[in-house]
Enzyme design. Structure first.
Site, mmCIF file in Angstrom:
data_model
loop_
_atom_site.group_PDB
_atom_site.id
_atom_site.type_symbol
_atom_site.label_atom_id
_atom_site.label_comp_id
_atom_site.label_asym_id
_atom_site.label_seq_id
_atom_site.Cartn_x
_atom_site.Cartn_y
_atom_site.Cartn_z
ATOM 1 C CD GLU A 47 -3.071 -0.670 0.046
ATOM 2 O OE1 GLU A 47 -3.254 0.528 -0.273
ATOM 3 O OE2 GLU A 47 -3.663 -1.603 -0.514
ATOM 4 C CE1 TYR A 132 -7.952 3.776 -0.583
ATOM 5 C CE2 TYR A 132 -5.594 3.383 -0.302
ATOM 6 C CZ TYR A 132 -6.784 3.141 -0.972
ATOM 7 O OH TYR A 132 -6.812 2.243 -2.001
ATOM 8 C CG ASP A 150 -9.058 3.623 -5.168
ATOM 9 O OD1 ASP A 150 -10.227 3.580 -5.632
ATOM 10 O OD2 ASP A 150 -8.166 2.838 -5.534
ATOM 11 C CB CYS A 200 -14.981 2.014 -14.518
ATOM 12 S SG CYS A 200 -16.130 3.411 -14.546
ATOM 13 C CB CYS A 206 -18.628 -0.464 -20.791
ATOM 14 S SG CYS A 206 -18.451 1.254 -20.294
ATOM 15 C CB CYS A 211 -18.417 -3.172 -17.229
ATOM 16 S SG CYS A 211 -19.060 -2.412 -15.716
#
Length: 309
Positions: A47, A132, A150, A200, A206, A211
């Site tokens: 992270e 976060y 995010d 996305c 898509c 998607c």
């Protein structure tokens, strides 16, 4: 749509929305090494490395870092200059992230007896771990977090739900948490972040990425794929951040250097009294001193720069 809290209403078939997304993820998501572990230390490393750094650069550095310092015990005992030097050599962004990661490992060892805290609130007590990152580690290591929000997730929610798009001050966290199945933060957060990263993006894919939310997506139904402005990362080439990284790397190699020698090594057009001269160099060293990464010894006839130990 059904009534929900505030201005947001969940889709009436919310279970189908969730199931479609998770099935899409499990059918063929990107395979990152940090998705194959629930070790909180390894996840924290990933992270911190991923903050404003391309994932293509992170993966090799992630393996090398954990090979060198495989546990918090190893990292806590390391020389901070070595950790910062590794960070700079791998172009992983601001060097203070390495310093904070090193200090967080020392906290885990000294304050938590080597065992990571498990909740977002407790994880936020670690040095350099903001809300976060704390929530991400709680989710991916302990399945014990809230919905991660995010840039990718915001883009998905903005496009999918008219309520978000039309709000003056969208409450992304409320919507994200309402959508997340209770007690399933690990799979859900990985899944919706993957959707934002693969299908996305700024330029939507898509149909190409199949998607799973096309049936419910406001943007797909209307053809309006606008999204919130995404802050752009300042150019690294020629930036103060780049030169600070060069200073850390050189001082890590040479222990200490006279200021003018250091200046000539980090910049070919360095001239002591010029625009990019001693005053400019001292400003960079002052930035590093504030982060407790470097210091200037003025005791002798010639100022000497070195890394802080």
């Amino acid at each position: 749509m059904t009534e929900g809290d505030g201005e947001f209403a969940l889709p009436s078939d919310v279970d189908a929305v969730r199931d479609a997304l998770v099935a899409w993820y499990e059918d063929g998501h990107r395979d990152f090494p940090w998705r194959r572990t629930d070790d909180p230390y390894a996840i924290l490393v990933s992270e911190v490395m991923s903050q404003q750094t391309q994932l293509s650069r992170v993966e090799d550095a992630y393996h090398a870092f954990l090979e060198r310092w495989p546990t918090t015990t190893d990292l806590a005992a390391a020389d901070r200059a070595d950790v910062v030097g590794f960070w700079s050599a791998n172009s992983l962004g601001y060097n203070n992230r390495a310093k904070y990661l090193h200090e967080a490992a020392q906290q885990v060892e000294s304050e938590y007896e080597g065992e990571f805290p498990e909740t977002p609130d407790e994880l936020s007590e670690l040095m350099g771990v903001g809300p976060y990152t704390a929530n991400a580690v709680a989710s991916f290591a302990f399945d014990n977090g809230d919905a991660v929000v995010d840039t990718n997730v915001k883009r998905v929610l903005y496009r999918a739900f008219a309520e978000i798009r039309n709000a003056d001050d969208p409450d992304y966290e409320t919507v994200a948490n309402a959508l997340m199945p209770a007690g399933e933060s690990r799979i859900w957060n990985n899944t919706i972040m993957e959707l934002g990263g693969v299908a996305c993006g700024k330029k939507p894919r898509c149909d190409e990425a199949s998607c799973p939310w096309r049936e419910w997506c406001h943007a797909y139904q209307t053809g309006d794929f606008t999204a919130p402005d995404v802050p752009t990362q300042p150019s690294f080439e020629g930036s103060r951040r780049q030169f600070r990284g060069r200073i850390v790397r050189l001082l890590g190699e040479h222990d200490e250097m006279e200021l003018d020698t250091l200046g000539h090594r980090i910049r070919v057009d360095y001239t002591p009294d010029g625009e990019h001269g001693r005053e400019w160099l001292r400003e960079l060293l002052s930035d590093l001193a504030e982060d407790e990464l470097a210091e200037v010894d003025e005791a002798g006839d010639v100022p000497i720069a070195r890394l802080q130990k």
